[in-house]
Design a protein around this motif. Structure first.
Motif, PDB file in Angstrom:
ATOM      1  N   TYR A  57       0.843  -1.200   0.000  1.00 58.33           N
ATOM      2  CA  TYR A  57       0.000   0.000   0.000  1.00 58.33           C
ATOM      3  C   TYR A  57       0.879   1.252   0.000  1.00 58.33           C
ATOM      4  O   TYR A  57       0.648   2.202  -0.743  1.00 58.33           O
ATOM      5  N   HIS A  58       1.925   1.195   0.822  1.00 55.18           N
ATOM      6  CA  HIS A  58       2.864   2.309   0.921  1.00 55.18           C
ATOM      7  C   HIS A  58       3.569   2.537  -0.423  1.00 55.18           C
ATOM      8  O   HIS A  58       3.786   3.670  -0.853  1.00 55.18           O
ATOM      9  N   LEU A  59       3.908   1.431  -1.097  1.00 53.92           N
ATOM     10  CA  LEU A  59       4.560   1.540  -2.407  1.00 53.92           C
ATOM     11  C   LEU A  59       3.631   2.248  -3.399  1.00 53.92           C
ATOM     12  O   LEU A  59       4.057   3.123  -4.155  1.00 53.92           O
ATOM     13  N   GLY A  60       2.352   1.882  -3.359  1.00 57.73           N
ATOM     14  CA  GLY A  60       1.365   2.547  -4.213  1.00 57.73           C
ATOM     15  C   GLY A  60       1.301   4.039  -3.934  1.00 57.73           C
ATOM     16  O   GLY A  60       1.202   4.860  -4.847  1.00 57.73           O
ATOM     17  N   GLN A  61       1.390   4.391  -2.650  1.00 62.62           N
ATOM     18  CA  GLN A  61       1.377   5.810  -2.265  1.00 62.62           C
ATOM     19  C   GLN A  61       2.589   6.546  -2.841  1.00 62.62           C
ATOM     20  O   GLN A  61       2.495   7.682  -3.296  1.00 62.62           O
ATOM     21  N   GLU A  62       3.746   5.868  -2.799  1.00 60.12           N
ATOM     22  CA  GLU A  62       4.975   6.470  -3.337  1.00 60.12           C
ATOM     23  C   GLU A  62       4.829   6.757  -4.839  1.00 60.12           C
ATOM     24  O   GLU A  62       5.186   7.825  -5.319  1.00 60.12           O
ATOM     25  N   TYR A  63       4.294   5.769  -5.570  1.00 54.05           N
ATOM     26  CA  TYR A  63       4.088   5.977  -7.011  1.00 54.05           C
ATOM     27  C   TYR A  63       3.108   7.121  -7.249  1.00 54.05           C
ATOM     28  O   TYR A  63       3.306   7.942  -8.139  1.00 54.05           O
ATOM     29  N   LEU A  65      -4.504  -0.240  -5.022  1.00 52.84           N
ATOM     30  CA  LEU A  65      -5.410   0.521  -4.146  1.00 52.84           C
ATOM     31  C   LEU A  65      -4.706   1.726  -3.541  1.00 52.84           C
ATOM     32  O   LEU A  65      -5.261   2.820  -3.500  1.00 52.84           O
ATOM     33  N   GLY A  66      -3.478   1.508  -3.066  1.00 53.15           N
ATOM     34  CA  GLY A  66      -2.711   2.598  -2.471  1.00 53.15           C
ATOM     35  C   GLY A  66      -2.491   3.717  -3.469  1.00 53.15           C
ATOM     36  O   GLY A  66      -2.589   4.902  -3.139  1.00 53.15           O
ATOM     37  N   LEU A  67      -2.219   3.321  -4.707  1.00 52.36           N
ATOM     38  CA  LEU A  67      -1.969   4.290  -5.770  1.00 52.36           C
ATOM     39  C   LEU A  67      -3.251   5.072  -6.079  1.00 52.36           C
ATOM     40  O   LEU A  67      -3.270   6.302  -6.113  1.00 52.36           O
ATOM     41  N   ARG A  68      -4.358   4.336  -6.247  1.00 52.60           N
ATOM     42  CA  ARG A  68      -5.628   4.978  -6.620  1.00 52.60           C
ATOM     43  C   ARG A  68      -6.142   5.897  -5.513  1.00 52.60           C
ATOM     44  O   ARG A  68      -6.504   7.040  -5.758  1.00 52.60           O
ATOM     45  N   ASP A  69      -6.159   5.370  -4.270  1.00 47.26           N
ATOM     46  CA  ASP A  69      -6.653   6.167  -3.136  1.00 47.26           C
ATOM     47  C   ASP A  69      -5.886   7.475  -3.011  1.00 47.26           C
ATOM     48  O   ASP A  69      -6.467   8.543  -2.808  1.00 47.26           O
ATOM     49  N   THR A  70      -4.564   7.364  -3.110  1.00 50.25           N
ATOM     50  CA  THR A  70      -3.714   8.539  -2.897  1.00 50.25           C
ATOM     51  C   THR A  70      -3.907   9.562  -4.010  1.00 50.25           C
ATOM     52  O   THR A  70      -3.980  10.765  -3.754  1.00 50.25           O
ATOM     53  N   ALA A 130      -6.064  14.752  -5.770  1.00 46.24           N
ATOM     54  CA  ALA A 130      -6.927  15.489  -6.695  1.00 46.24           C
ATOM     55  C   ALA A 130      -8.021  16.221  -5.915  1.00 46.24           C
ATOM     56  O   ALA A 130      -8.358  17.366  -6.212  1.00 46.24           O
ATOM     57  N   GLY A 131      -8.562  15.539  -4.902  1.00 43.13           N
ATOM     58  CA  GLY A 131      -9.617  16.129  -4.080  1.00 43.13           C
ATOM     59  C   GLY A 131      -9.137  17.355  -3.327  1.00 43.13           C
ATOM     60  O   GLY A 131      -9.822  18.375  -3.270  1.00 43.13           O
ATOM     61  N   LYS A 132      -7.923  17.241  -2.772  1.00 41.33           N
ATOM     62  CA  LYS A 132      -7.340  18.366  -2.020  1.00 41.33           C
ATOM     63  C   LYS A 132      -7.241  19.601  -2.891  1.00 41.33           C
ATOM     64  O   LYS A 132      -7.450  20.713  -2.447  1.00 41.33           O
ATOM     65  N   GLU A 143      -9.720  14.677 -14.698  1.00 37.83           N
ATOM     66  CA  GLU A 143     -10.134  13.357 -15.148  1.00 37.83           C
ATOM     67  C   GLU A 143      -8.925  12.427 -15.046  1.00 37.83           C
ATOM     68  O   GLU A 143      -8.007  12.519 -15.855  1.00 37.83           O
ATOM     69  N   LEU A 144      -8.925  11.543 -14.037  1.00 37.91           N
ATOM     70  CA  LEU A 144      -7.799  10.622 -13.884  1.00 37.91           C
ATOM     71  C   LEU A 144      -8.172   9.282 -14.506  1.00 37.91           C
ATOM     72  O   LEU A 144      -9.096   8.616 -14.052  1.00 37.91           O
ATOM     73  N   ARG A 145      -7.450   8.912 -15.540  1.00 37.89           N
ATOM     74  CA  ARG A 145      -7.718   7.613 -16.175  1.00 37.89           C
ATOM     75  C   ARG A 145      -6.638   6.643 -15.755  1.00 37.89           C
ATOM     76  O   ARG A 145      -5.480   6.766 -16.149  1.00 37.89           O
ATOM     77  N   LEU A 146      -7.054   5.688 -14.952  1.00 41.43           N
ATOM     78  CA  LEU A 146      -6.105   4.759 -14.361  1.00 41.43           C
ATOM     79  C   LEU A 146      -6.455   3.345 -14.814  1.00 41.43           C
ATOM     80  O   LEU A 146      -7.549   2.865 -14.545  1.00 41.43           O
ATOM     81  N   ASP A 147      -5.553   2.700 -15.542  1.00 37.61           N
ATOM     82  CA  ASP A 147      -5.823   1.346 -16.047  1.00 37.61           C
ATOM     83  C   ASP A 147      -4.744   0.388 -15.580  1.00 37.61           C
ATOM     84  O   ASP A 147      -3.586   0.763 -15.447  1.00 37.61           O
TER      85      ASP A 147
END
Length: 272
Positions: free
Chosen positions: A82-88, A123-128, A133-135, A141-145
């Protein structure tokens, strides 16, 4: 052996002319009755069987960097997914600031992967990203595949990456690669297809070629781990298990981002 407190680490198959497979090395280790096995997990069913066999023989197994055989391995030494996703996500957000509105973010996953950590990473990447974006309150428009590639099939992996390079040529892309091999393939493909600068590559792990790609600004960055820390924790896990009969199921390692600002420090280690 690990007698008298010192750890003697043996690399099976280091001096053989033909590089043995992970499974051949495991077979040797189990047959030799080693005191412990440190294994970079490859997700293969045959590997899983051998680890089960090691467990039956009472040989502790530590998986490193890729987790697997979770029911029988004693400890996993690796990155918190999850942390790795946050880093990306942090890096992607930085890149998005200089990009057109319609940027596509693609994450290359391994279809042969039994490691549930990869989903957690996504999940970590998407949530972050959503949070960032919300902040900002910008309606972006974030397109994440995600794209699943069988990493054991080099040809299939290459084809998938080439396809990514040629489809929607007018569109900017960010490509997240989760193995050193995929990072290298993306590096070669982006040059072959003249997409340098249009397809930003975020890599995983490091090698001389990946670092040179960052130095030339063809690869944006890579996230890597401290090899010495990983090795130290693996030996620590085995020693602890031998001494106490139990060990934490998970020991986290730190991750580092390498980009143009610090790549020269890492390249120095490769200059023999």
């Amino acid at each position: 052996g690990m007698e008298n407190g010192g750890a003697h680490v043996e690399f099976f198959g280091g001096r053989l002319s033909l590089e043995p497979t992970v499974q051949e090395k495991l077979r040797m280790a189990v047959d030799a009755g080693v005191d412990g096995i440190i294994l970079n997990w490859d997700g293969d069913a045959g590997t899983e069987e051998l680890v089960q066999e090691a467990a039956k023989e009472g040989i502790p197994v530590v998986t490193v960097l890729d987790d697997g055989a979770t029911d029988v391995r004693q400890c996993f030494v690796g990155v918190n997914s999850y942390h790795l996703g946050q880093e990306y996500a942090g890096r992607i957000w930085k890149l998005l600031q200089d990009m057109e509105e319609n940027c596509q973010i693609q994450v290359l996953l391994n279809s042969g992967d039994t490691d549930p950590g990869k989903n957690t990473l996504f999940l970590g990447l998407r949530d972050t990203l959503e949070e960032l974006a919300g902040k900002e309150g910008k309606e972006r428009e974030l397109r994440l595949d995600t794209i699943a590639v069988d990493r054991n099939d080099a040809f299939q992996a290459e084809e998938a990456i080439r396809r990514l390079m040629v489809e929607d040529p007018e569109e900017q892309k960010i490509l997240v690669c989760l193995s050193e091999a995929d990072t290298r393939r993306a590096y070669e493909a982006v040059i072959d297809h003249n997409r340098v600068g249009e397809v930003r590559i975020l890599g995983y792990y490091e090698s001389r070629q990946v670092l040179e790609g960052i130095e030339k600004d063809i690869i944006d960055s890579t996230i890597t781990v401290d090899g010495e820390q990983v090795g130290r924790l693996c030996v620590q896990a085995l020693t602890e298990y031998r001494n106490n009969g139990h060990v934490n199921a998970y020991l986290p390692v730190d991750v580092y981002l390498i980009d143009q600002s610090n790549v020269s420090d890492y390249l120095e280690q490769y200059e023999e």
